[in-house]
Design a protein around this motif. Structure first.
Motif, mmCIF file in Angstrom:
data_model
loop_
_atom_site.group_PDB
_atom_site.id
_atom_site.type_symbol
_atom_site.label_atom_id
_atom_site.label_comp_id
_atom_site.label_asym_id
_atom_site.label_seq_id
_atom_site.Cartn_x
_atom_site.Cartn_y
_atom_site.Cartn_z
ATOM 1 N N LYS A 1 0.736 -0.223 -0.299
ATOM 2 C CA LYS A 1 0.104 -0.059 -0.468
ATOM 3 C C LYS A 1 0.700 1.480 0.129
ATOM 4 C CE LYS A 1 -4.111 -2.070 1.994
ATOM 5 N NZ LYS A 1 -5.045 -2.017 3.637
ATOM 6 N N ARG A 2 1.888 1.224 0.825
ATOM 7 C CA ARG A 2 3.082 2.299 0.678
ATOM 8 C C ARG A 2 2.944 2.556 -0.643
ATOM 9 N NH1 ARG A 2 6.778 1.708 6.475
ATOM 10 N NH2 ARG A 2 4.934 2.040 7.610
ATOM 11 N N VAL B 1 8.258 6.981 3.778
ATOM 12 C CA VAL B 1 8.795 7.571 5.293
ATOM 13 C C VAL B 1 9.796 8.005 5.787
ATOM 14 C CG1 VAL B 1 9.269 5.956 7.334
ATOM 15 C CG2 VAL B 1 7.347 5.402 5.202
ATOM 16 N N LYS B 2 10.041 8.904 6.105
ATOM 17 C CA LYS B 2 10.978 9.719 7.134
ATOM 18 C C LYS B 2 10.810 9.511 8.111
ATOM 19 C CE LYS B 2 9.977 13.238 2.491
ATOM 20 N NZ LYS B 2 10.008 14.200 2.603
ATOM 21 N N HIS B 3 12.267 10.869 8.773
ATOM 22 C CA HIS B 3 12.333 10.878 9.945
ATOM 23 C C HIS B 3 12.730 12.451 10.531
ATOM 24 C CE1 HIS B 3 12.736 6.717 9.786
ATOM 25 N NE2 HIS B 3 12.283 6.782 10.936
ATOM 26 N N VAL B 4 12.456 12.840 11.790
ATOM 27 C CA VAL B 4 13.193 13.885 11.776
ATOM 28 C C VAL B 4 13.780 14.266 13.259
ATOM 29 C CG1 VAL B 4 10.610 15.274 12.188
ATOM 30 C CG2 VAL B 4 12.735 16.720 11.901
ATOM 31 N N GLU B 5 14.338 14.857 14.115
ATOM 32 C CA GLU B 5 14.904 14.831 15.582
ATOM 33 C C GLU B 5 14.788 16.392 15.923
ATOM 34 O OE1 GLU B 5 18.223 12.555 18.039
ATOM 35 O OE2 GLU B 5 17.457 11.785 16.324
ATOM 36 N N HIS B 6 14.140 16.202 16.903
ATOM 37 C CA HIS B 6 14.625 17.376 17.996
ATOM 38 C C HIS B 6 14.494 17.445 19.443
ATOM 39 C CE1 HIS B 6 13.963 21.977 18.417
ATOM 40 N NE2 HIS B 6 12.851 21.420 18.986
ATOM 41 N N ARG C 1 12.738 11.841 18.058
ATOM 42 C CA ARG C 1 12.623 11.374 16.785
ATOM 43 C C ARG C 1 10.704 10.913 16.359
ATOM 44 N NH1 ARG C 1 14.238 6.323 13.643
ATOM 45 N NH2 ARG C 1 15.571 6.864 11.654
ATOM 46 N N PHE C 2 11.208 11.699 15.400
ATOM 47 C CA PHE C 2 9.670 11.450 15.064
ATOM 48 C C PHE C 2 9.343 10.856 13.612
ATOM 49 C CE2 PHE C 2 9.604 15.141 17.513
ATOM 50 C CZ PHE C 2 7.696 15.702 17.982
ATOM 51 N N CYS C 3 8.856 9.660 13.461
ATOM 52 C CA CYS C 3 8.598 8.534 12.034
ATOM 53 C C CYS C 3 7.419 9.198 11.221
ATOM 54 C CB CYS C 3 8.776 7.914 12.120
ATOM 55 S SG CYS C 3 8.437 7.045 10.632
ATOM 56 N N TYR C 4 7.235 9.265 10.290
ATOM 57 C CA TYR C 4 5.878 10.155 9.272
ATOM 58 C C TYR C 4 6.557 9.367 8.252
ATOM 59 C CZ TYR C 4 8.257 14.386 8.371
ATOM 60 O OH TYR C 4 10.065 14.992 7.798
ATOM 61 N N PHE C 5 5.550 9.421 7.098
ATOM 62 C CA PHE C 5 5.491 9.385 5.698
ATOM 63 C C PHE C 5 4.483 10.517 5.176
ATOM 64 C CE2 PHE C 5 1.801 5.981 5.760
ATOM 65 C CZ PHE C 5 0.818 7.018 5.548
ATOM 66 N N SER C 6 5.308 11.128 3.934
ATOM 67 C CA SER C 6 4.874 12.172 3.621
ATOM 68 C C SER C 6 4.315 11.941 1.726
ATOM 69 C CB SER C 6 5.318 13.293 3.718
ATOM 70 O OG SER C 6 6.290 13.441 2.871
ATOM 71 N N ARG C 7 3.218 12.766 1.369
ATOM 72 C CA ARG C 7 3.150 12.409 0.058
ATOM 73 C C ARG C 7 3.197 14.065 -0.785
ATOM 74 N NH1 ARG C 7 -1.584 9.155 -2.570
ATOM 75 N NH2 ARG C 7 -2.298 11.102 -2.168
ATOM 76 N N GLY C 8 3.860 14.170 -1.885
ATOM 77 C CA GLY C 8 3.150 16.012 -2.401
ATOM 78 C C GLY C 8 4.517 16.436 -1.331
ATOM 79 N N GLU C 9 3.852 17.501 -2.166
ATOM 80 C CA GLU C 9 5.347 19.295 -1.392
ATOM 81 C C GLU C 9 4.588 20.077 -1.105
ATOM 82 O OE1 GLU C 9 8.572 18.806 -1.027
ATOM 83 O OE2 GLU C 9 8.372 17.240 -1.718
ATOM 84 N N HIS D 1 0.068 17.775 -0.351
ATOM 85 C CA HIS D 1 1.490 17.669 0.620
ATOM 86 C C HIS D 1 0.026 16.926 1.833
ATOM 87 C CE1 HIS D 1 4.298 19.077 3.561
ATOM 88 N NE2 HIS D 1 4.846 17.741 2.599
ATOM 89 N N VAL D 2 -0.070 16.022 1.708
ATOM 90 C CA VAL D 2 0.160 14.923 3.214
ATOM 91 C C VAL D 2 0.439 14.775 3.649
ATOM 92 C CG1 VAL D 2 -1.653 13.045 3.508
ATOM 93 C CG2 VAL D 2 -2.114 14.378 1.675
ATOM 94 N N VAL D 3 0.574 14.528 5.237
ATOM 95 C CA VAL D 3 1.953 14.438 6.520
ATOM 96 C C VAL D 3 1.416 13.140 7.435
ATOM 97 C CG1 VAL D 3 3.311 14.769 8.222
ATOM 98 C CG2 VAL D 3 3.646 16.162 6.147
ATOM 99 N N CYS D 4 1.138 12.069 7.360
ATOM 100 C CA CYS D 4 1.045 11.005 8.282
ATOM 101 C C CYS D 4 2.239 10.663 9.428
ATOM 102 C CB CYS D 4 0.449 10.116 7.538
ATOM 103 S SG CYS D 4 -1.295 10.572 6.199
ATOM 104 N N LEU D 5 1.541 11.692 10.451
ATOM 105 C CA LEU D 5 2.181 10.995 11.660
ATOM 106 C C LEU D 5 2.041 9.939 12.602
ATOM 107 C CD1 LEU D 5 4.803 12.864 13.458
ATOM 108 C CD2 LEU D 5 2.653 14.119 14.365
ATOM 109 N N ASP D 6 3.115 9.462 13.183
ATOM 110 C CA ASP D 6 3.235 8.549 14.327
ATOM 111 C C ASP D 6 2.994 9.087 15.670
ATOM 112 O OD1 ASP D 6 3.673 5.508 13.014
ATOM 113 O OD2 ASP D 6 6.094 5.842 12.647
#
Length: 306
Positions: free
Chosen positions: A23-24, A31-36, A40-48, A80-85
């Protein structure tokens, strides 16, 4: 040596992972990760990100970002869609010593939003169940960041003591049985949905102590009515979607929200339980997209008039 139970579970979890991977790929998400500050957050995105508002989607208790894969199938590819864990879920940092009350989760979501720069301009926030509670409180606390709000059967509302949801919560607090909770959330438990639920259950089983802690935190006195306490501060155009046969959170909550949030609309889904994104992905996606477009059209109209 593999036990019978292990042999039974192995095909189930493998099939689940294959379905999610497939499905992905089909949805074209990354699937992306960002840290602050070490989180650490994990999410997937589509579009800009572009001229139209981005969409941030928050899942419910015991799920992860993949719960949205069926719904976003109908979304335009360039949206631009962002779905977050959510905090502690999926691949986002899980800290056993941390509180997971609604207020703490809202603070974590705000931390995430500031990481990829999602909030220099208002975005559309979507939340389901526990994620709906967090989304509603977020919209109340950070009104300038939200262009529109979609709440799918959110928790965090106050009901009469004899309501179905109150009885259900009391039973869940006593047993904290994830299998019972997941099965209760479906109106029509067909083979495909039960297969997905078994997969989610296998994914969370190794972290059962965390989910017990999380459930106790969000259903604690400090947290369980937090959306109810904040709903009168929501100013964004708001959409409320609820399954008519929801046995986890009483559908009468839709009227409670609509009577308090001034600029709101309600959609009640026939033959649908609590897990809207699983049971009615096309119908819920249609409502989400129509509402998103109506809010965006209004924003463009205001900009043109100025």
């Amino acid at each position: 040596m593999l036990t019978f139970v292990t042999m039974y579970r192995l095909p189930s979890i493998l099939m689940f992972r294959i379905m999610i991977w497939y499905k992905r790929q089909k949805r074209g998400v990354a699937v992306k990760h960002v840290e602050h500050d070490g989180y650490r957050f994990c999410y997937f995105s589509r579009g800009e990100a572009g001229p139209q508002p981005s969409v941030l989607m928050l899942h419910g208790f015991a799920f992860n970002k993949d719960i949205w894969l069926n719904a976003i199938k109908l979304f335009p590819q360039d949206l631009h869609v962002v779905c977050l864990d959510m905090p502690g879920d999926g691949e986002t940092t899980r800290l056993l010593g941390e509180s997971y009350t609604a207020a703490v989760q809202v603070a974590r979501i705000h931390q995430f939003v500031e990481c990829p720069g999602l909030n220099p301009k208002p975005f559309h926030l979507v939340g389901f169940s526990m994620g709906g509670m967090v989304a509603g409180i977020y919209a109340a606390r950070y009104p300038s960041e939200i262009s529109g709000l979609s709440l799918l059967c959110p928790s965090g509302l106050q009901y009469p003591e004899d309501s179905n949801v109150t009885k259900c919560l009391k039973e869940l607090q006593q047993s904290i049985n994830l299998h019972s909770f997941l099965k209760l959330g479906l109106y029509h438990p067909n083979i495909a949905n039960m297969q997905l639920l078994r997969g989610y259950l296998e994914d969370v089983r190794p972290h059962q102590s965390f989910f017990i802690q999380c459930f106790l935190d969000i259903s604690s006195t400090k947290s369980k009515y937090s959306l109810h306490d904040n709903m009168n501060k929501i100013r964004a155009p708001t959409q409320i979607i609820w399954g008519k046969e929801d046995k986890v959170i009483d559908p009468s909550g839709a009227k409670v929200l609509a009577s308090t949030i001034p600029n709101s609309q309600v959609h009640m889904l026939e033959n649908c339980g609590h897990f809207i994104a699983l049971e009615r992905p096309r119908k819920s996606a249609k409502h989400l997209l129509e509402f998103y477009n109506s809010v965006y059209d209004r924003i463009r109209g205001l900009h043109k008039s100025h």
